[in-house]
Design a protein around this motif. Structure first.
Motif, PDB file in Angstrom:
ATOM      1  N   ARG A 139       0.709  -0.922   0.217  1.00 18.21           N
ATOM      2  CA  ARG A 139      -0.027  -0.086  -0.193  1.00 18.21           C
ATOM      3  C   ARG A 139       0.659   0.922  -0.316  1.00 18.21           C
ATOM      4  N   GLY A 140       0.226   2.045  -1.173  1.00 17.62           N
ATOM      5  CA  GLY A 140       1.721   3.146  -0.563  1.00 17.62           C
ATOM      6  C   GLY A 140       0.724   4.754  -0.928  1.00 17.62           C
ATOM      7  N   SER A 141       1.253   5.602  -0.919  1.00 10.99           N
ATOM      8  CA  SER A 141       0.751   6.772  -0.634  1.00 10.99           C
ATOM      9  C   SER A 141       1.283   8.379  -1.588  1.00 10.99           C
ATOM     10  N   VAL A 142       0.570   8.995  -2.043  1.00  8.31           N
ATOM     11  CA  VAL A 142       0.915  10.182  -2.935  1.00  8.31           C
ATOM     12  C   VAL A 142       0.651  11.321  -1.621  1.00  8.31           C
ATOM     13  N   ARG A 143       1.754  12.540  -1.922  1.00  8.29           N
ATOM     14  CA  ARG A 143       1.756  13.683  -1.148  1.00  8.29           C
ATOM     15  C   ARG A 143       1.874  15.013  -1.684  1.00  8.29           C
ATOM     16  N   PHE A 144       0.604  15.533  -1.875  1.00 12.28           N
ATOM     17  CA  PHE A 144       0.450  16.795  -2.914  1.00 12.28           C
ATOM     18  C   PHE A 144       1.134  17.876  -1.901  1.00 12.28           C
ATOM     19  N   THR A 145       1.939  19.285  -2.351  1.00 17.03           N
ATOM     20  CA  THR A 145       2.407  19.874  -1.994  1.00 17.03           C
ATOM     21  C   THR A 145       1.997  20.751  -2.593  1.00 17.03           C
ATOM     22  N   THR A 146       2.122  21.193  -3.862  1.00 19.97           N
ATOM     23  CA  THR A 146       1.321  22.189  -5.100  1.00 19.97           C
ATOM     24  C   THR A 146       0.350  22.442  -6.349  1.00 19.97           C
ATOM     25  N   GLY A 147      -0.182  22.922  -6.426  1.00 22.54           N
ATOM     26  CA  GLY A 147      -1.305  23.084  -6.721  1.00 22.54           C
ATOM     27  C   GLY A 147      -1.899  23.312  -6.833  1.00 22.54           C
ATOM     28  N   ALA A 148      -3.513  22.561  -7.476  1.00 14.82           N
ATOM     29  CA  ALA A 148      -4.606  22.731  -6.713  1.00 14.82           C
ATOM     30  C   ALA A 148      -5.110  22.163  -6.281  1.00 14.82           C
ATOM     31  N   ILE A 149      -5.066  22.348  -4.001  1.00 20.97           N
ATOM     32  CA  ILE A 149      -5.515  21.710  -2.883  1.00 20.97           C
ATOM     33  C   ILE A 149      -6.638  22.360  -2.304  1.00 20.97           C
ATOM     34  N   ARG A 150      -7.983  21.751  -2.766  1.00 22.50           N
ATOM     35  CA  ARG A 150      -9.060  22.528  -1.856  1.00 22.50           C
ATOM     36  C   ARG A 150     -10.011  22.175  -1.491  1.00 22.50           C
ATOM     37  N   VAL A 151     -11.348  22.447  -1.007  1.00 26.64           N
ATOM     38  CA  VAL A 151     -12.114  21.828  -0.416  1.00 26.64           C
ATOM     39  C   VAL A 151     -13.161  22.479  -1.187  1.00 26.64           C
ATOM     40  N   ALA A 152     -14.000  21.691  -1.854  1.00 24.22           N
ATOM     41  CA  ALA A 152     -15.231  22.859  -2.730  1.00 24.22           C
ATOM     42  C   ALA A 152     -16.162  23.100  -1.570  1.00 24.22           C
ATOM     43  N   PRO A 153     -16.509  23.835  -2.086  1.00 24.23           N
ATOM     44  CA  PRO A 153     -17.996  25.011  -0.888  1.00 24.23           C
ATOM     45  C   PRO A 153     -19.000  23.848  -0.752  1.00 24.23           C
ATOM     46  N   ASP A 154     -19.287  22.792  -1.449  1.00 26.33           N
ATOM     47  CA  ASP A 154     -19.976  22.138  -1.021  1.00 26.33           C
ATOM     48  C   ASP A 154     -20.239  21.045   0.151  1.00 26.33           C
ATOM     49  N   ARG A 155     -18.856  21.316   0.811  1.00 26.46           N
ATOM     50  CA  ARG A 155     -18.470  20.429   2.067  1.00 26.46           C
ATOM     51  C   ARG A 155     -18.424  19.349   1.006  1.00 26.46           C
ATOM     52  N   HIS A 156     -18.765  17.818   0.120  1.00 25.08           N
ATOM     53  CA  HIS A 156     -18.487  16.751  -0.540  1.00 25.08           C
ATOM     54  C   HIS A 156     -17.287  16.905  -1.294  1.00 25.08           C
TER      55      HIS A 156
END
Length: 484
Positions: A139-156
């Protein structure tokens, strides 16, 4: 490179959400994790080839100046070599975000640094071996530190680079409210998968948080001591000898053993990825893969039950008490010896997740304005009488009640240890920080026993008592530490 410093008044906090990706998004997530694994394995193979070549050249008595040039092991050095070679090594590299490859290279850089420091004596603890190649089944993982990282206004929904908008299984309103109010700032997002095949995203966030307990929670006791064990996860006591709480261990893995045993026997009768007769790899059957998925879901549920119990217990402690004294346990050392004769106890130690209690309390006490005190590993909390202060020379783990030879008092062994820990946090000066940086250390200067300890001696291998004998004691808990 300078280490990131958290500003005053802010804390680093993680918000973890389960994802509900579409089949196409799930394939893209798996592709990103595969890209991280490929970049790590490719560069590890190159580093290993250079090291082997230099060792071979040294065997021919070549001077150091004549050897093949070495490779840098830092993340920038690995990234430069990868960028120069990725066109030929991975023509498909544009299909994934650059953060996927950076994740694999960062993992390799950390592994090589740990191995190098361990080999040169610059790292404490167990020796660290040379980095290994990551298998596809890992099992692996990917970490994003740049670019579009957002929480949508619809909360879902959440938005991640190259992956787009992904639906979340639960509402993100807690994080969204902080981001909208300007009291939180996203640093990174890490996508992982568990053994059940579920996908999760964890946002690492800087939060402006004033250390304060909730208004509806009152302080029950100013100072408490916490003894950690296998049968009873937490035994909490006050300095005056009051038994505050006793939290039983969830034992979620033990409860799932019957189901896991049946599923493992079923998988053993099916066609797996390895043929023991011909000793060759083969294509596993679909039924074997479905059985493995059920095994993974069983393990994931056991882990969720354990995590839920730990979070509830540690949150209540951090909110209801101002000073909390805990043991500093050498959990890995408890499980290091014994072989098959203590296999059941080793499983019980892993099932209880004793080391997590201190880690959770380390950051939750910061959130709620409490103080965490870590007793020195050699502080004799179990051997010392809480009534008269006398100390027993030996206290086998099989003795679940403490009988003082000096004053004659008799009480539960774990309660006695918790009372001693509470008084330690109340009276000892706290001037030194622990090696983990999670809290002050009390009890420095306690005598460390250097003489060989016999089996069952509380100063030596406490985890030598058979598990069934430990769990059959009615109304007692199995404390594993603080008895040196």
């Amino acid at each position: 490179m300078a280490r990131f410093e958290i500003p005053d008044g802010w804390v680093a906090q993680a918000y973890r959400y389960a994802l509900d990706p579409t089949p196409a998004q799930e394939r893209s997530l798996a592709s990103h994790i595969g890209a991280a694994r490929f970049a790590r394995n490719y560069m590890l193979r190159l580093v290993k080839a250079v090291l082997d070549q230099r060792d071979a050249e040294r065997s021919y008595d070549l001077a150091e100046s004549e050897l093949t040039p070495g490779m840098g092991w830092s993340l920038p050095a690995l990234r430069r070599v990868w960028n120069a070679r990725k066109g030929a090594a991975a023509p498909w590299w544009r299909e994934n975000s650059k953060e996927a490859y950076n994740t694999g290279l960062d993992s390799l850089a950390r592994s090589l640094e740990g191995w190098s420091k361990s080999r040169n004596g610059g790292r404490v603890g167990r020796p660290v071996g040379f980095p290994r190649f990551h298998a596809k089944r890992r099992r692996g993982s990917v970490r994003f530190t740049t670019g579009a990282i957002r929480v949508a206004p619809d909360r879902h929904h959440v938005t991640l680079p190259r992956l787009g908008s992904i639906r979340t299984h639960e509402s993100t309103r807690k994080l969204a409210h902080r981001l909208e109010a300007g009291t939180a700032r996203t640093l990174s997002a890490t996508v992982t998968s568990d053994s059940a095949g579920r996908w999760f995203v964890a946002f690492q966030v800087l939060v402006r948080r004033a250390a304060a307990r909730p208004a509806h929670v009152g302080v029950r006791h100013e100072v408490v001591g916490v003894d950690i064990g296998v049968r009873d996860l937490l035994v909490v006591a006050a300095p005056d000898g009051t038994a505050v709480a006793r939290v039983p261990a969830p034992r979620s893995l033990a409860g799932a053993q019957a189901r896991l045993r049946a599923l493992q026997h079923k998988a053993d009768r099916q066609q797996g990825p390895y043929d023991r007769e011909s000793q060759q790899k083969r294509q596993p059957s679909n039924r074997w893969q479905r059985t493995q998925a059920r095994i993974g879901r069983t393990h994931a549920r056991a882990a969720n039950v354990r995590r839920d119990a730990l979070h509830k217990a540690t949150t209540k402690l951090a909110q209801q008490h101002r000073t909390i004294t805990v043991e500093t346990l050498n959990v890995s050392g408890m499980r290091a010896r014994g072989g098959r004769r203590k296999r059941g106890l080793n499983r019980a130690l892993a099932d209880a997740a004793l080391a997590r209690v201190r880690r959770m309390l380390a950051y939750k006490t910061i959130w709620y304005g409490s103080r965490l005190v870590e007793a020195d590993r050699w502080y004799p909390s179990s051997k010392t009488c809480s009534a008269c202060g006398s100390r027993k020379p030996r206290l086998p783990l099989a003795e679940r009640s403490y009988q003082c030879d000096n004053c004659g008092i008799g009480l539960d062994r774990d309660l006695n240890a918790a009372i001693n820990l509470a008084r330690l946090g109340e009276t000892r000066p706290l001037s030194e920080l622990s090696s983990s940086g999670s809290g002050p250390v009390a009890g420095r200067g306690a005598v460390q026993e250097t003489e060989p300890a016999t089996v069952g001696d509380a100063a030596g291998c406490e985890a030598s008592t058979p598990l069934q004998q430990l769990l059959d004691q009615p109304g007692t808990a199995s404390s594993q530490g603080g008895a040196a």
